[in-house]
Design an enzyme around this catalytic site. Structure first.
Site: not given
Length: 236
Positions: A104-108
């Site tokens: 999952l990306d950093l902001d998710s």
């Protein structure tokens, strides 16, 4: 013992997936009996010594399977060259080394599976996988009917035509919160889909992978998969 490909042995040892092992072999980070390994080479694990960055690699005897709620602001890796918070910070009390299946990306935020079972991890990450991933996405504006139609239609992202997604209002939530159902999960796919439709994401949570859900997990918490969850994974 029959000769097997080096990347298969590495995966069975729980060190990393076959795909990642192939990358590391090509980068010259593996040695077999003190000689730099080459991509495609086959070995008899009972007769040779394999090292990765100088560390001996041995087959894992006990396998572990976890699910974790990744909080926003953490990278989905076990280390980070930029010094950002990572999954290992959340697993400091777990006695064995396990590795994330997917990202999952950093902001998710949301559900991530972890294991030291390299073969299962490889199967789960294979592009042909049919397990559906469900995300709850809060948008900064209410989408129009036309925008919703576009999100549910074939789209091309980064030159790749993604598999059809199912996007609709999230039951019991406000008009800005939507449910995204994906059969794949390419890099920042949902955010890029929304960008193409002139929509902006304010929060993104993965709530399930197939029949495995977050359950009662809170951000930063993890637990071992129960028998029902593990049986589901192994049947995929």
């Amino acid at each position: 013992m029959e000769d097997i490909k080096l990347q298969k042995f590495v995966s069975e040892c729980g060190l990393m997936s076959r795909r990642k092992a192939e990358e590391e072999i090509a980068a010259g980070r593996f040695e077999v009996d003190g000689v730099k390994a080459t991509l495609g080479m086959r070995i008899d694990p009972s007769k040779v010594t394999v090292t990765y960055k100088g560390r001996l690699i041995e087959k894992v005897e006990r396998k572990y399977y976890l699910k974790l709620y990744k909080p926003r602001g953490y990278v989905s890796t076990l280390s980070d060259e930029k010094g950002r918070k990572c999954l290992l910070d959340l697993l400091s009390d777990f006695p064995e080394r396990v590795y994330p299946v997917g990202r999952l990306d950093l902001d998710s935020e949301g559900l991530i599976l972890l294991t030291n079972d390299g073969e299962l991890a490889n199967k789960l990450m294979h592009p042909s996988g049919e397990h559906e991933k469900i995300y709850v996405v809060r948008l900064k504006s209410e989408p129009t009917d036309e925008q919703l139609k576009s999100l549910n239609s074939p789209m091309t992202i980064d030159g790749y035509t993604i598999r059809p997604c199912r996007v609709g209002p999230m039951h019991g939530q406000d008009k800005f919160t939507y449910r995204f159902a994906l059969k794949e999960g390419r890099n920042r796919q949902i955010r890029k889909m929304c960008e193409q439709c002139s929509l902006e994401v304010s929060r993104l949570i993965r709530i399930s992978i197939g029949s495995i859900g977050l359950g009662e997990l809170r951000p930063g918490e993890y637990r071992k998969l129960d028998k029902k969850e593990l049986d589901y994974l192994k049947e995929l």
